[in-house]
Design an enzyme around this catalytic site. Structure first.
Site, PDB file in Angstrom:
ATOM      1  N   ARG A  63     -53.514  96.100 102.898  1.00  0.00           N
ATOM      2  CA  ARG A  63     -54.416  96.101 101.739  1.00  0.00           C
ATOM      3  C   ARG A  63     -55.540  97.130 101.894  1.00  0.00           C
ATOM      4  NH1 ARG A  63     -58.402  92.663 101.101  1.00  0.00           N
ATOM      5  NH2 ARG A  63     -57.434  90.969 102.272  1.00  0.00           N
ATOM      6  N   TYR A 117     -54.525 103.347  74.435  1.00  0.00           N
ATOM      7  CA  TYR A 117     -53.398 102.476  74.779  1.00  0.00           C
ATOM      8  C   TYR A 117     -53.759 101.028  74.404  1.00  0.00           C
ATOM      9  CZ  TYR A 117     -50.022 100.061  77.754  1.00  0.00           C
ATOM     10  OH  TYR A 117     -49.034  99.242  78.221  1.00  0.00           O
ATOM     11  N   ASP A 182     -57.717 109.114  80.111  1.00  0.00           N
ATOM     12  CA  ASP A 182     -56.347 108.650  80.334  1.00  0.00           C
ATOM     13  C   ASP A 182     -55.440 109.812  79.958  1.00  0.00           C
ATOM     14  OD1 ASP A 182     -53.759 107.573  80.165  1.00  0.00           O
ATOM     15  OD2 ASP A 182     -54.506 105.577  79.652  1.00  0.00           O
ATOM     16  N   LYS A 207     -45.036 105.919  83.969  1.00  0.00           N
ATOM     17  CA  LYS A 207     -44.453 106.777  82.941  1.00  0.00           C
ATOM     18  C   LYS A 207     -43.914 108.064  83.580  1.00  0.00           C
ATOM     19  CE  LYS A 207     -46.069 103.332  80.624  1.00  0.00           C
ATOM     20  NZ  LYS A 207     -47.383 103.315  79.982  1.00  0.00           N
TER      21      LYS A 207
END
Ligand SMILES: *Cc1c(COP(=O)(O)O)cnc(C)c1O
Length: 386
Positions: A63, A117, A182, A207
């Site tokens: 982590r 988005y 973005d 994407k």
């Protein structure tokens, strides 16, 4: 400067040859041996406060740090001309971390430009993270700023209209406030917001960067102090990327320039064909007539990308007919993959957006993949005129 094509193939791989490797290993360790209590403790302290792993020291725990993910981050940061990059478990986890970083800095007011988005729009509207949002347009950003504004948040090309937002102009209007972009639809191959003064570049790596519809991931390329804040948030909230996903994204970067160019060429063909169809009333593609009034193509953005939306004269009913009538193109959300995907923004991805800001019911969004554009056109023809 080395061309992006070359950088995409080689970045984040400079430690491999010395290990006798060509391809990065996937390091799946959840935990790592500590040299001793003191050095282990120091490395823990460094990594939980957003530092880079010090060479030779223990990563301590997955982590906190993972070498496979770190190689991808280095490559992405190089392509984005950024100081660094921080990968997250999804695009939404990346956007969440950016907003949390603004809240943690004591500046929870966000100025946001629609359209965004659908998930980002909902997250901001819901105010779950303690943010307060003022919605505005790109030209009215300065008027929306308040003393505790931590971030101006924009998306370009925007989803699903492919409207281009002038990044440098927004940066100028934002003054001292950081601008987050973005850039999922553009990728670092078509635009580099950092060069235009943005402080943060967000990608849904699900994407184009992954590029094969087999990874969910997000990444933020960031400047200066934002990096340490984002890494600390990732450690504390646990929104880490799995090393196998990090490997796939790093591999995806190698073919990103070639995939983007090929898909973009196909999208130009499909967009031009759509514009000639009597059933199509409008084509949303940055190169379509009137769609780039600010002249950002060729300056801010090196090409129009491979996303095309279009409106149908027959409205919702005809859009539904086309979405369910295609055979080669798949009716599915998401974008940026090798296979072409079509979806209806108003009914699906932009469902949570308030009705007045929602895309029209006649609009379909097409992500053009790597198929022969003639085959895509034949499929759309069949779906339009069954
Ligand atoms: C998909 C997408 C997101 C969200 O990313 P996930 O990886 O699905 O969490 C954010 N912004 C844009 C522009 C997207 O297309």
């Amino acid at each position: 400067m080395t061309s992006a094509d070359t950088t995409a193939v080689h970045a984040g791989r400079d430690d491999l040859a010395a290990q006798g490797l060509v391809i990065p290993p996937i390091d799946l360790s959840s935990t790592y041996p500590l040299h001793d209590i003191d050095r282990g403790g120091e490395s823990y302290e460094n990594l939980t406060h957003g530092g880079d792993l010090v060479a030779g020291e223990s990563p301590v725990y997955l982590r906190l740090w993972n070498p496979t993910v770190a190689r991808f981050e280095k490559a992405l940061a190089t392509l984005e001309h950024a100081d660094g990059a921080v990968a997250f478990a999804s695009g939404m986890a990346a956007i969440t971390a950016v907003l949390q970083a603004a809240v943690a800095a004591g500046t929870p007011h966000i100025v946001a430009v629609r359209p965004l988005y659908g998930g980002t729009d909902s997250l901001l509207s819901a105010g779950f993270l303690g943010t307060r949002v003022t919605w505005t347009t790109a030209d009215r950003v300065a008027e929306a700023l308040e003393p505790d504004t931590g971030l101006v948040y924009i998306e370009t090309p925007a989803n699903p209209t492919m409207d281009l937002v002038d990044i440098a102009a927004v940066v100028a209007r934002a003054g001292d406030v950081a601008v987050a972009v973005d850039s999922t639809f553009a990728t670092p191959i078509l635009q580099n917001p950092i060069d235009l003064g943005a402080s943060l570049v967000v990608h849904s790596a699900t994407k184009y960067i992954g590029g094969h519809s087999d990874v969910v991931a997000g990444v933020v390329a960031a400047q200066g102090d934002w990096l340490a804040r984002l890494r600390t948030l990732r450690v504390l909230t646990g929104a880490v990327l799995h090393p196998e996903a990090g490997y796939l994204l790093h591999r995806g970067l190698q073919t990103l320039p070639v995939r983007i160019r090929a898909a973009q060429d196909g999208a130009r063909r499909v967009a031009a064909w759509l514009a000639d169809q009597p059933e199509v009333t409008e084509v949303f593609h940055p190169e379509a007539p009137g769609r780039d009034p600010q002249g950002l193509l060729g300056t801010q953005m090196r090409g129009p990308g491979a996303m095309v939306s279009f409106a149908l004269a027959g409205g919702y009913a005809q859009a539904a007919q086309v979405a369910s009538g295609v055979r080669l193109i798949q009716h599915a959300v998401s974008l940026g993959s090798t296979e072409s995907l079509i979806q209806h923004p108003a009914a699906v991805t932009h469902r949570p957006v308030p009705p007045e800001s929602r895309p029209a019911a006649s609009v379909l969004r097409l992500s053009v993949g790597l198929e022969d554009p003639d085959d895509l056109i034949a499929d759309l023809t069949r779906a339009l005129r069954p």
